[in-house]
Design a protein around this motif. Sequence first.
Motif, short mmCIF file in Angstrom:
data_model
loop_
_atom_site.label_atom_id
_atom_site.label_comp_id
_atom_site.label_asym_id
_atom_site.label_seq_id
_atom_site.Cartn_x
_atom_site.Cartn_y
_atom_site.Cartn_z
N THR A 63 105.93 33.36 -3.59
CA THR A 63 107.26 33.81 -4.02
C THR A 63 107.53 35.25 -3.64
OG1 THR A 63 107.23 32.25 -5.86
CG2 THR A 63 108.79 34.08 -5.99
N ASP A 64 106.55 36.12 -3.80
CA ASP A 64 106.77 37.54 -3.49
C ASP A 64 107.04 37.74 -2.01
OD1 ASP A 64 106.41 38.24 -6.13
OD2 ASP A 64 104.29 38.77 -5.90
N GLU A 100 117.43 45.05 -3.91
CA GLU A 100 116.44 44.78 -4.94
C GLU A 100 115.04 44.56 -4.37
OE1 GLU A 100 115.64 41.74 -8.73
OE2 GLU A 100 117.47 41.55 -7.51
N TYR A 101 114.94 43.89 -3.24
CA TYR A 101 113.63 43.43 -2.79
C TYR A 101 113.08 44.13 -1.55
CZ TYR A 101 114.13 39.70 -6.19
OH TYR A 101 114.27 39.00 -7.36
N ASN A 152 120.82 41.69 -3.09
CA ASN A 152 119.48 41.11 -3.02
C ASN A 152 118.58 41.96 -2.13
OD1 ASN A 152 117.51 39.19 -1.36
ND2 ASN A 152 117.82 38.25 -3.37
N LYS A 205 115.18 49.64 1.41
CA LYS A 205 116.12 49.64 0.28
C LYS A 205 117.26 50.64 0.51
CE LYS A 205 116.06 51.16 -4.62
NZ LYS A 205 116.31 49.91 -5.35
N LEU A 223 110.59 36.37 -1.19
CA LEU A 223 111.65 37.28 -1.62
C LEU A 223 111.73 38.51 -0.71
CD1 LEU A 223 111.15 37.17 -5.49
CD2 LEU A 223 113.13 36.28 -4.22
N LYS A 224 110.58 39.03 -0.33
CA LYS A 224 110.54 40.22 0.52
C LYS A 224 111.20 39.96 1.86
CE LYS A 224 107.20 43.14 3.02
NZ LYS A 224 105.75 43.44 3.20
N TYR A 225 110.84 38.90 2.52
CA TYR A 225 111.38 38.67 3.87
C TYR A 225 112.77 38.04 3.84
CZ TYR A 225 107.05 40.40 5.74
OH TYR A 225 106.01 41.23 6.04
N ASN A 226 113.07 37.31 2.79
CA ASN A 226 114.46 36.86 2.63
C ASN A 226 115.41 38.05 2.50
OD1 ASN A 226 113.71 34.21 2.74
ND2 ASN A 226 114.20 33.72 0.61
N ALA A 227 114.92 39.13 1.90
CA ALA A 227 115.75 40.33 1.74
C ALA A 227 116.16 40.90 3.09
CB ALA A 227 115.01 41.38 0.91
N SER A 253 111.64 47.30 0.72
CA SER A 253 110.72 48.40 0.41
C SER A 253 111.47 49.69 0.12
CB SER A 253 109.78 48.61 1.60
OG SER A 253 109.04 49.80 1.44
#
Length: 585
Positions: A120-121, A185-186, A182, A198, A124-128, A188
């Motif tokens: 999940t982490d 939020e996710y 999104n 970010k 979320l990171k690469y979907n961002a 770096s």
Amino acid sequence: MKNYSRILNKVFLVLSVALVSTACDLDYLDTPPEHLIEASNYFKTEEQLKAYVNGFYDMLPEEEAYTDDASSDNIIPLLVSDRVKGARIVPTASGSGGWSWGNLRTINFFLDNSSNVNDTDLELKYNAYAKFFRALFYYNKVKRFGDVPWYDHVLEAGDEDLYKPRDSRKLVMDNILSDINNAIEYLSSEKKVNEITKYTALILKARICLFEGTFRKYHELGDYESFLTEAANAAEALINSGVYQLYSNGDVNTSYRELFDMYNQTATETILARDYNFDFIRHNVASLATSPTNGSFGVPKDAVNSYLLKDGSRFTDISGYETIEFYDEMQNRDPRLTQTVAGPGYTAYLSDSPEIVDIKGTTTGYRVIKSISSKDQWGNKSSYNDIILFRYAEALLIFAEAKAELGTITQIDLDKSINKLRDRVGMPHLTLVTANANPDVYLENMYPNVGAGANQGVILEIRRERRIELFMEGLRWDDLMRWKAGKKLEQPFFGIYFSGLGAYDFDGDGSADVYLHDGNTSGAPAGTPNLVNVNERKLTNGTSGNFTPFNQNVIFSEDKDYYYPIPSEELLLNTNLVQNPRWSN
């Protein structure tokens, strides 16, 4: 970014060519997945996610991040663009004219399959990253076309949504905000000059929301306050983070220019830059600005007039400012003027010897020097100084403008934004009460739809500051469009003023630099580098007046030209699409 998509990622693309290149080359939303990759066997490790995501960086602007200003009223090139001339036509071919969707499919393909990693982490990171680029993709589409169809997944052949009508601007913008939030939020929070972080997402959100808020306000679409509030909040979050500051080398006369001339960007002010270098990849910005047969970039007179005097007073308040000649008009001005335009005694970056005055390589006589690095980079495709895509100064400008347009701006707001920019170049502070008590008539004529309200003066001053600070950073066309200031393009484009035929000393050394003649050069002082025939380079009054580099009457249609047309073949393929107003096939 560090050339990921050019070097390391090319290895990945060669090995898995069906993965990205096919998706980019085929401009269809319904390309079957099996033409790309067997998704069930991929996206299972962080290395695979990262390799795919690195390919998205090719979607970012390259040298056009600077040169796009040559398709606005900021820079007049040898060949003026159709959108400035008012000569755009409806394109024919499907996928042309900006109505292309291959990049979106590449992004959505990743989002549809990134869950394969089963972490999940990591997902979320690469979907961002993907959502950052999808927000950027759709932002560019909305700017260009207004309403567009929203797609958040890969479409299969025969999917009925392939032929759906355009979705509402509100729906698309709401989805853009969801994506960019999104990403904020996710992604770096580590500072990286050549990678999306970010902070890149924060400045993109601020840019998007300022555009949409002011576009809605001046085009009377309603619901503008929420977007301006989001713009101000995103910009303020970046300011309050304390992560970035304005670049300075301690010299008010060189800091601003050096930021753009340096070979490698640092993370002081620059949030994201395109990485160029001598060995791998170079760009063409310097050649376009210096070559008399290439771009021949020239700054228009009204932009030069907009720079304040060194004491903070207005140049255009001087009696007879229109006929002040070059050497004198360059004296005692905002230091950014001669860090953007070649002034008396101009020296190339890292050079100690003044350049010979050259007005042959510029359409207006005002030569662009911002982002033009050392002389070894002036040849065709020879520039390797990094190109800035996002920087902290823009956040300061967005914060001030959003607050001013909302009617909530205070002197404290100006001091934490506009006045920081002025501090870098040693200019007096902008004072809210003074600006609003005495709006600049010159700027009023430039932007007549800024209503005579309580904040008219400060809005005009923020626009002045924005044009000066962000000159040649590719944002001017969007500014004119969102302010509903397209009619500004109908105002004549002028260059340097000359009082008559004869010799002119441009650098104050006592020698002639320019000799204006009507065919007879016998009176020219020996060694004059610029012999200018007024029969070839026209002046407004024949043998006197301003250069007229663009002698064409522009018609900007208020009911048409704020949007681009959809290609005619697209309307035939999808009968649910409706052409933008007043664009006929």
